[in-house]
Motif scaffolding. Structure first.
Motif, mmCIF file in Angstrom:
data_model
loop_
_atom_site.group_PDB
_atom_site.id
_atom_site.type_symbol
_atom_site.label_atom_id
_atom_site.label_comp_id
_atom_site.label_asym_id
_atom_site.label_seq_id
_atom_site.Cartn_x
_atom_site.Cartn_y
_atom_site.Cartn_z
ATOM 1 N N PRO A 147 0.808 -1.233 0.000
ATOM 2 C CA PRO A 147 0.000 0.000 0.000
ATOM 3 C C PRO A 147 0.832 1.270 0.000
ATOM 4 O O PRO A 147 0.408 2.292 -0.550
ATOM 5 N N LYS A 148 2.018 1.248 0.592
ATOM 6 C CA LYS A 148 2.843 2.464 0.642
ATOM 7 C C LYS A 148 3.454 2.789 -0.713
ATOM 8 O O LYS A 148 3.481 3.940 -1.135
ATOM 9 N N GLU A 149 3.966 1.759 -1.401
ATOM 10 C CA GLU A 149 4.681 2.010 -2.648
ATOM 11 C C GLU A 149 3.740 2.108 -3.846
ATOM 12 O O GLU A 149 4.000 2.883 -4.766
ATOM 13 N N THR A 237 -4.472 0.531 6.270
ATOM 14 C CA THR A 237 -4.270 0.508 4.814
ATOM 15 C C THR A 237 -4.755 1.800 4.172
ATOM 16 O O THR A 237 -4.107 2.345 3.267
ATOM 17 N N MET A 238 -5.901 2.314 4.636
ATOM 18 C CA MET A 238 -6.412 3.575 4.099
ATOM 19 C C MET A 238 -5.423 4.706 4.321
ATOM 20 O O MET A 238 -5.195 5.545 3.439
ATOM 21 N N GLY A 239 -4.805 4.729 5.502
ATOM 22 C CA GLY A 239 -3.828 5.777 5.781
ATOM 23 C C GLY A 239 -2.591 5.673 4.901
ATOM 24 O O GLY A 239 -2.066 6.689 4.424
ATOM 25 N N GLN A 240 -2.117 4.447 4.678
ATOM 26 C CA GLN A 240 -0.940 4.273 3.830
ATOM 27 C C GLN A 240 -1.231 4.658 2.379
ATOM 28 O O GLN A 240 -0.414 5.312 1.712
ATOM 29 N N VAL A 241 -2.404 4.260 1.872
ATOM 30 C CA VAL A 241 -2.766 4.629 0.499
ATOM 31 C C VAL A 241 -2.954 6.132 0.390
ATOM 32 O O VAL A 241 -2.538 6.758 -0.603
#
Length: 463
Positions: A147-149, A237-241
Motif C-alpha cells: 500500500p505504501k509504494e 491501509t487507508m492511511g498508507q494509500v
C-alpha cells in the motif's frame, strides 16, 4: 469557459461545405501527430504530402468557395492540399513556426486533445473488457500487498471502473435510441442493415458472448469487491494509500483520504450493480434481435410485423360471441402457420441454486489417508531401494536371498524389484554401480511368501 483555450474559428472548417474533405484530412493527420515514436513537430512538406495521400484515397474531389479567397479554384491534388492546409492554419488547427528557411508545423496541446477526442468518438466501437477487469484486479492486489509504494494504482483502478460504467451507460442509451429508430422505420432493408451496422458492429461489446459463460470477463467481481471493501474497513491501509496520494499529487491528508474513499466506493458501486445493468442491456438486445429476425423472415413474403398484426386480428375476433364472416379475405389464405411464425422465444436463465458445503465424515478422511499411504508405499523409487539395500547389507559385502527381511509393504516392493534393477532405467545406474545381483538356476521359497530364482546381492568394490 469550456472553449476559452480554443480559437474562435476552430469549428469553421468543420461547418462549411468542404467539411467532408476536412474531416478526412484531420482523421489521417491525427495518426501522424499521435505517432509516439516520432517528433511531434513536423515539416510543412510532410503535412502537405499527408494531405495529398488522403485526397488520393477519396473517390471524388469538389471544392466549394464559401467565402471569397485570394486563391484560385484548385485544379490538381497539390492545389487541393494547399487549400486545405491554409484552411487548417487559418482556423487554428495547425500552427506554423518558421526558423530561418525551415517551416515547421505543430498542434497546440488543447487542439491535440480536441482532435483526439473527436477521433475517438468517430471510431467508437466494440470494446473488450476482459483485460480491463483483469487490470483492475491486478492493481487492487498490488495495492493490498504494497500500500505504501503502489497505493496510487488504486486511482487507476477507479478511473478504469468509471470508464467501464460510462461505457455500459452508452451501450444502454445507444440501444434505446437505435430501438426507437428501427421501430419507427417501415423499410425492411433499413431495419436489417441498421441492426447489423449500428448495433452488431458499433454498440455491442466485443466479448459480449462470453458474459454468460464460465470464462466471462466479470468472474473476478467477487475478489474485486472483497479487496475494495477490505481497504475501507482497514484504517491502517487507508492511511498508507492516502499518504501515497499525498506524495504523488501534493495534496493534504484530508483531501487524500476523501479521494481514496471516493475511489473505493466508485469501484464497489460499479461492480455491485453490474448484473442489473447487463440484464437491462440484454432485454433491449433481445427486442432488437427479435425485430430484426421478424423483419428478415417476412421480408420476401409479407410486411414486417405481420405476426403481431395477425395476433391482434385474432384477439379482436375473440371478442365476438359469433365469428364474423370475413368476405374480403376468403381464399387469400394469408393466415396460416407460415405467416404467423414467431422467432425463437427468449430462453430464461435457470433460477439460482444455493450452494451448501457438504461435511466429510472422519471415517472417510481416515480411509482416504490410508489409501493414499498405501499407494505411496507401493511406488518404486530409487531412493527407497538404495536405503533398503544399505539397511539389509549394512557393513557386509554380500547377502543371500533368504537372509533378506521383509517388515513392511515398502520392504516387499523393494525386495521384489531387486531382480529387475537392470531394467529400471537410467536412474537405477547408481544402484548398479554399487551392487551386483548374481542369479542361479534354482528356485527358492522366501519366507513362505514368494517363490523366485535364487540370487545373491554383492557389493561392488570401489577399485
Amino acid at each position: 469557459m469550456l472553449f476559452r483555450h480554443l480559437p474562435d474559428e476552430i469549428f469553421q472548417a468543420l461547418s462549411g461545405s468542404n467539411r467532408a474533405l476536412i474531416e478526412a484530412v484531420l482523421n489521417d493527420l491525427a495518426d501522424i501527430f499521435y505517432d509516439h515514436a516520432e517528433d511531434p513537430i513536423k515539416d510543412k512538406s510532410t503535412i502537405i504530402e499527408s494531405i495529398e495521400d488522403t485526397l488520393h484515397k477519396l473517390d471524388t474531389l469538389a471544392w466549394h468557395d464559401d467565402q471569397k479567397e485570394s486563391f484560385d479554384s484548385p485544379k490538381t491534388i497539390h492545389d487541393y492540399a494547399l487549400r486545405i492546409y491554409h484552411r487548417l492554419v487559418n482556423t487554428g488547427w495547425l500552427v506554423e513556426e518558421q526558423e530561418l528557411y525551415r517551416v515547421s508545423v505543430l498542434m497546440t496541446p488543447q487542439i491535440s486533445m480536441l482532435l483526439r477526442s473527436l477521433v475517438e468518438i468517430s471510431r467508437h466501437g466494440k470494446r473488450n473488457y476482459g483485460a480491463t477487469v483483469l487490470s483492475i484486479l491486478s492493481n487492487l492486489e498490488s495495492v493490498a500487498k504494497h500500500p505504501k509504494e503502489r497505493g496510487v494504482t488504486l486511482r487507476q483502478s477507479a478511473e478504469a471502473s468509471r470508464d467501464f460504467s460510462a461505457h455500459l451507460n452508452q451501450i444502454l442509451l445507444g440501444i434505446r435510441s437505435l430501438q426507437r429508430e428501427l421501430f419507427a422505420s417501415r423499410d425492411p432493408k433499413a431495419i436489417v442493415a441498421g441492426f447489423f451496422d449500428l448495433f452488431v458492429e458499433g454498440i455491442l461489446i466485443a466479448d459480449y458472448k462470453t458474459i454468460k459463460t464460465s470464462n466471462n470477463p466479470f468472474r473476478f467481481r467477487r475478489q474485486i469487491l472483497e479487496l475494495t471493501q477490505e481497504f475501507l474497513n482497514n484504517p491502517e491501509t487507508m492511511g498508507q494509500v492516502a499518504q501515497c496520494y499525498v506524495d504523488q499529487q501534493l495534496i493534504t491528508m484530508a483531501e487524500a483520504q476523501a479521494m481514496v474513499e471516493k475511489d473505493c466506493r466508485d469501484i464497489i458501486q460499479t461492480f455491485s450493480n453490474i448484473e442489473q445493468r447487463l440484464e437491462r442491456i440484454d432485454e433491449y438486445r433481445y427486442r432488437l434481435e427479435k425485430r430484426a429476425a421478424d423483419t428478415a423472415r417476412y421480408m420476401d413474403s409479407s410486411r414486417p410485423g405481420m405476426a403481431n398484426k395477425v395476433a391482434g386480428v385474432i384477439a379482436d375476433v375473440a371478442k365476438f360471441d359469433k365469428l364474423p364472416t370475413l368476405k374480403n379475405v376468403i381464399g387469400a389464405r394469408f393466415v396460416g402457420m407460415a405467416s404467423a411464425a414467431q422467432p425463437t422465444k427468449r430462453r430464461e436463465p435457470p433460477p439460482p441454486r444455493v450452494m451448501t458445503p457438504s461435511e466429510v465424515s472422519a471415517d472417510a478422511i481416515r480411509l482416504r489417508d490410508q489409501q493414499r499411504r498405501f499407494h505411496e508405499a507401493r511406488q518404486v523409487t530409487i531412493p527407497k531401494m538404495q536405503n533398503y539395500l544399505d539397511k539389509q547389507i549394512a557393513a557386509g559385502d554380500s547377502k543371500h536371498i533368504l537372509d533378506f527381511t521383509i517388515e513392511s509393504v515398502e520392504d516387499f516392493v523393494c525386495f521384489d524389484h531387486l531382480r529387475y534393477v537392470g531394467s529400471l532405467g537410467v536412474s537405477a545406474k547408481k544402484i548398479e554401480e554399487s551392487f551386483e545381483v548374481q542369479f542361479t538356476d534354482q528356485y527358492v521359497d522366501v519366507h513362505n511368501f514368494v517363490e523366485c530364482r535364487e540370487f545373491t546381492v554383492v557389493r561392488r568394490s570401489k577399485a
